[in-house]
Design a protein around this motif. Sequence first.
Motif, PDB file in Angstrom:
ATOM      1  N   ILE A 107       3.874  21.277   4.771  1.00 50.61           N
ATOM      2  CA  ILE A 107       4.140  19.855   4.498  1.00 50.61           C
ATOM      3  C   ILE A 107       4.394  19.642   3.008  1.00 50.61           C
ATOM      4  CG2 ILE A 107       3.125  17.538   4.479  1.00 50.61           C
ATOM      5  CD1 ILE A 107       3.914  18.377   7.260  1.00 50.61           C
ATOM      6  N   GLY A 108       3.577  20.280   2.157  1.00 51.37           N
ATOM      7  CA  GLY A 108       3.749  20.139   0.715  1.00 51.37           C
ATOM      8  C   GLY A 108       5.067  20.702   0.229  1.00 51.37           C
ATOM      9  N   LEU A 109       5.428  21.900   0.699  1.00 51.24           N
ATOM     10  CA  LEU A 109       6.684  22.530   0.291  1.00 51.24           C
ATOM     11  C   LEU A 109       7.889  21.734   0.779  1.00 51.24           C
ATOM     12  CD1 LEU A 109       5.896  26.304   0.961  1.00 51.24           C
ATOM     13  CD2 LEU A 109       6.108  25.194  -1.278  1.00 51.24           C
ATOM     14  N   ALA A 110       7.820  21.268   2.007  1.00 58.93           N
ATOM     15  CA  ALA A 110       8.937  20.521   2.571  1.00 58.93           C
ATOM     16  C   ALA A 110       9.189  19.228   1.815  1.00 58.93           C
ATOM     17  CB  ALA A 110       8.673  20.227   4.045  1.00 58.93           C
ATOM     18  N   ALA A 111       8.118  18.575   1.376  1.00 54.45           N
ATOM     19  CA  ALA A 111       8.271  17.324   0.634  1.00 54.45           C
ATOM     20  C   ALA A 111       8.970  17.543  -0.696  1.00 54.45           C
ATOM     21  CB  ALA A 111       6.908  16.678   0.408  1.00 54.45           C
ATOM     22  N   ALA A 135       1.994  15.828  -1.143  1.00 58.94           N
ATOM     23  CA  ALA A 135       2.032  15.350   0.245  1.00 58.94           C
ATOM     24  C   ALA A 135       0.951  16.014   1.084  1.00 58.94           C
ATOM     25  CB  ALA A 135       3.409  15.625   0.862  1.00 58.94           C
ATOM     26  N   CYS A 136       0.590  17.259   0.713  1.00 56.94           N
ATOM     27  CA  CYS A 136      -0.439  17.951   1.504  1.00 56.94           C
ATOM     28  C   CYS A 136      -1.805  17.307   1.327  1.00 56.94           C
ATOM     29  CB  CYS A 136      -0.491  19.435   1.145  1.00 56.94           C
ATOM     30  SG  CYS A 136      -0.711  19.803  -0.593  1.00 56.94           S
ATOM     31  N   LEU A 137      -2.014  16.541   0.254  1.00 55.55           N
ATOM     32  CA  LEU A 137      -3.279  15.825   0.082  1.00 55.55           C
ATOM     33  C   LEU A 137      -3.310  14.555   0.919  1.00 55.55           C
ATOM     34  CD1 LEU A 137      -5.355  17.045  -1.929  1.00 55.55           C
ATOM     35  CD2 LEU A 137      -3.028  17.624  -2.596  1.00 55.55           C
ATOM     36  N   ALA A 138      -2.128  13.944   1.099  1.00 54.88           N
ATOM     37  CA  ALA A 138      -2.067  12.690   1.854  1.00 54.88           C
ATOM     38  C   ALA A 138      -2.331  12.896   3.341  1.00 54.88           C
ATOM     39  CB  ALA A 138      -0.704  12.026   1.658  1.00 54.88           C
ATOM     40  N   VAL A 139      -2.107  14.126   3.819  1.00 55.39           N
ATOM     41  CA  VAL A 139      -2.410  14.416   5.229  1.00 55.39           C
ATOM     42  C   VAL A 139      -3.739  15.150   5.352  1.00 55.39           C
ATOM     43  CG1 VAL A 139       0.005  14.419   5.949  1.00 55.39           C
ATOM     44  CG2 VAL A 139      -1.040  16.556   5.163  1.00 55.39           C
ATOM     45  N   SER A 167      21.406  20.768   2.848  1.00 52.81           N
ATOM     46  CA  SER A 167      21.337  19.653   3.796  1.00 52.81           C
ATOM     47  C   SER A 167      19.999  19.644   4.524  1.00 52.81           C
ATOM     48  CB  SER A 167      22.478  19.761   4.815  1.00 52.81           C
ATOM     49  OG  SER A 167      22.397  18.707   5.762  1.00 52.81           O
ATOM     50  N   VAL A 168      19.569  20.821   4.989  1.00 59.91           N
ATOM     51  CA  VAL A 168      18.283  20.954   5.681  1.00 59.91           C
ATOM     52  C   VAL A 168      17.136  20.585   4.749  1.00 59.91           C
ATOM     53  CG1 VAL A 168      16.663  22.685   6.555  1.00 59.91           C
ATOM     54  CG2 VAL A 168      19.001  22.612   7.419  1.00 59.91           C
ATOM     55  N   SER A 169      17.231  21.017   3.492  1.00 60.25           N
ATOM     56  CA  SER A 169      16.197  20.732   2.507  1.00 60.25           C
ATOM     57  C   SER A 169      16.038  19.228   2.300  1.00 60.25           C
ATOM     58  CB  SER A 169      16.550  21.415   1.186  1.00 60.25           C
ATOM     59  OG  SER A 169      15.611  21.117   0.186  1.00 60.25           O
ATOM     60  N   ALA A 170      17.169  18.545   2.127  1.00 56.13           N
ATOM     61  CA  ALA A 170      17.126  17.096   1.927  1.00 56.13           C
ATOM     62  C   ALA A 170      16.613  16.388   3.172  1.00 56.13           C
ATOM     63  CB  ALA A 170      18.518  16.584   1.551  1.00 56.13           C
ATOM     64  N   LEU A 171      17.047  16.857   4.341  1.00 50.49           N
ATOM     65  CA  LEU A 171      16.591  16.259   5.592  1.00 50.49           C
ATOM     66  C   LEU A 171      15.094  16.455   5.769  1.00 50.49           C
ATOM     67  CD1 LEU A 171      17.542  14.877   8.206  1.00 50.49           C
ATOM     68  CD2 LEU A 171      17.825  17.155   9.210  1.00 50.49           C
ATOM     69  N   SER A 172      14.625  17.648   5.429  1.00 56.09           N
ATOM     70  CA  SER A 172      13.199  17.953   5.493  1.00 56.09           C
ATOM     71  C   SER A 172      12.400  17.017   4.603  1.00 56.09           C
ATOM     72  CB  SER A 172      12.981  19.414   5.074  1.00 56.09           C
ATOM     73  OG  SER A 172      11.620  19.703   4.950  1.00 56.09           O
ATOM     74  N   THR A 202       8.530  12.887   2.977  1.00 54.04           N
ATOM     75  CA  THR A 202       8.272  11.836   1.999  1.00 54.04           C
ATOM     76  C   THR A 202       7.717  10.597   2.687  1.00 54.04           C
ATOM     77  OG1 THR A 202      10.036  12.651   0.550  1.00 54.04           O
ATOM     78  CG2 THR A 202       9.287  10.397   0.186  1.00 54.04           C
ATOM     79  N   ILE A 203       8.173  10.357   3.916  1.00 55.81           N
ATOM     80  CA  ILE A 203       7.663   9.216   4.676  1.00 55.81           C
ATOM     81  C   ILE A 203       6.196   9.420   5.051  1.00 55.81           C
ATOM     82  CG2 ILE A 203       7.885   7.952   6.856  1.00 55.81           C
ATOM     83  CD1 ILE A 203      10.896   8.548   6.743  1.00 55.81           C
ATOM     84  N   LEU A 204       5.839  10.662   5.407  1.00 55.70           N
ATOM     85  CA  LEU A 204       4.478  10.937   5.880  1.00 55.70           C
ATOM     86  C   LEU A 204       3.385  10.470   4.911  1.00 55.70           C
ATOM     87  CD1 LEU A 204       4.832  14.511   7.463  1.00 55.70           C
ATOM     88  CD2 LEU A 204       4.416  12.367   8.663  1.00 55.70           C
ATOM     89  N   PRO A 205       3.390  10.945   3.634  1.00 49.45           N
ATOM     90  CA  PRO A 205       2.293  10.553   2.739  1.00 49.45           C
ATOM     91  C   PRO A 205       2.322   9.087   2.352  1.00 49.45           C
ATOM     92  CG  PRO A 205       3.942  11.801   1.525  1.00 49.45           C
ATOM     93  CD  PRO A 205       4.315  11.898   2.978  1.00 49.45           C
ATOM     94  N   THR A 206       3.523   8.527   2.233  1.00 51.45           N
ATOM     95  CA  THR A 206       3.609   7.137   1.800  1.00 51.45           C
ATOM     96  C   THR A 206       3.078   6.197   2.882  1.00 51.45           C
ATOM     97  OG1 THR A 206       5.628   7.815   0.657  1.00 51.45           O
ATOM     98  CG2 THR A 206       5.117   5.470   0.686  1.00 51.45           C
ATOM     99  N   ALA A 207       3.397   6.488   4.123  1.00 54.11           N
ATOM    100  CA  ALA A 207       2.881   5.667   5.220  1.00 54.11           C
ATOM    101  C   ALA A 207       1.363   5.763   5.293  1.00 54.11           C
ATOM    102  CB  ALA A 207       3.503   6.119   6.539  1.00 54.11           C
TER     103      ALA A 207
END
Length: 502
Positions: free
Chosen positions: A29-33, A232-236, A313-318, A323-328
């Motif tokens: 999750i952290g790397l993907a963000a 992001a890995c802290l937010a989850v 493209s995959v990186s940006a999509l990821s 980015t939505i996960l931790p903010t929500a």
Amino acid sequence: MAIKEPDAPAVGDKGLQAGALGLVGNIVIGLAAVAPAYSLAATLGYVVLAVGDKAPSMFVLAFIPMLLVAFAYKELSQDTPDCGTTFTWGTKAFGPWIGWIGGWGLAVSAIIVLANVAEIAAIYLFKFLGLDDLAENILAKVLLGSFFIIAMTLISARGIVVSERFQNVLIAIQFGVLVIVSIIALVRVFSGTAGAQAISPQLSWLWPSGLDMSSIAAAIILCIFIYWGWDACLAVGEETKDPGRTPGIAAVITTLILVCTYVLVAYAVQSFSGFSEVGIGLNNPMNTDDVLTVLGKPVAGTIAASLLLLTVSVSALSSTQTTILPTARGTLSMAVYEAIPKRFSYVHPRYMTPAFGTIVMGLAALFFYLLLTFLSENALADSVASLGLAVAFYYGITAFACVWYFRRTLFTSARNLFFRGIFPLIGGIAMATAFGISAKDMIAPDYGYTAFGPIGGVFVLGVGMLVLGIPLMLACFAFGTKRFFRGETLNANTEVKVPDVF
């Protein structure tokens, strides 16, 4: 006589799916963000433009404060494993007003980057499919970019386990292609088959000698963007096994993986491309916007070029999803403590996700994307340049919060002194310095693509979005319960509990 903080009730389970993630899933999750492939493609050329062949040293230099801030996150998450992260920790350390604005800084950075990564995902997917005309068509980009935001929002609302599985595939593609292409490039350099433009790697690239502070600050603020997202890995954390330990370890491991990857790629790119002003050289202005995919075909042929386009493209999509996960989850925490409307605390009973906050975050990013795109594509580009300010802002608050929150235990052991005091303090000072120097440079009207009279558009977007949080905070105070702002729902004495699932 010291004034005692008002007591606050212990906060238990927020309704999230406890124990859903392990250490590996948390790191993913952290790397993907961070979106390493997209971040490198979008930024490496500008780092080279600022500091020449010293780009690898900037990745190392920027990594140091990132690691020091990661230590702060680790210590705070171990004490208070709350999905509100900066908001929660800033409130416990400095009070409700600083905590609230710190949470806003995190939300601002997410909204800005979501608008950009969605468009990048669309552009590079069109290029991968050979539809270059659509990649330049505003309507086509907006339609596909908007679809990506909506789709990733829905996946995020569907559940953390689904999100993790989806990210496992995307992150494997990113790092696999980046590492393989970089190794091929270096092998060709050392074997003498890279071409006349290639140069031998130098250890001196790792040392920032001969650079002035302005150049270093410009490169560092870019590198802050490249590294941003690991938190992001802290937010989850509340959805992770052993929440008091695993997320902090994941944060440190994530930053270590990133610095190794970035230095490897930078060395490969500089060695293979050289610094010529023509062809694939890094000083060719035609390559600055994306030196990464420019190298695909020269390094390993047409297939590699296509794979790099798909990877970005995959990186940006990821990143759009992670980015939505931790903010929500940040808005969930703020709502639980009554800092924002209670509606944001709604957790879907089946999917166990902050569904309402996730949808609102996706819609906010979509609105920001559409607004800036139809006002000016240059404004959208400048919003990316301004992102480092918001990131440095809330990272700095988190680092200083660690020092202040643990101030009474700093001298109980050498470990506490360094990991709760000295290291976070240095990290916070570095973030504050980068923010100040960069803001000073960004205020110039010729900084970036837009200007508002004598003030640069990058400064207006970066600082303006942060300042916008003040009237929003005052509105929450005026029309909310006021309990949060009186320190009744969250203060230094609040005990945050998360169920332990092993």
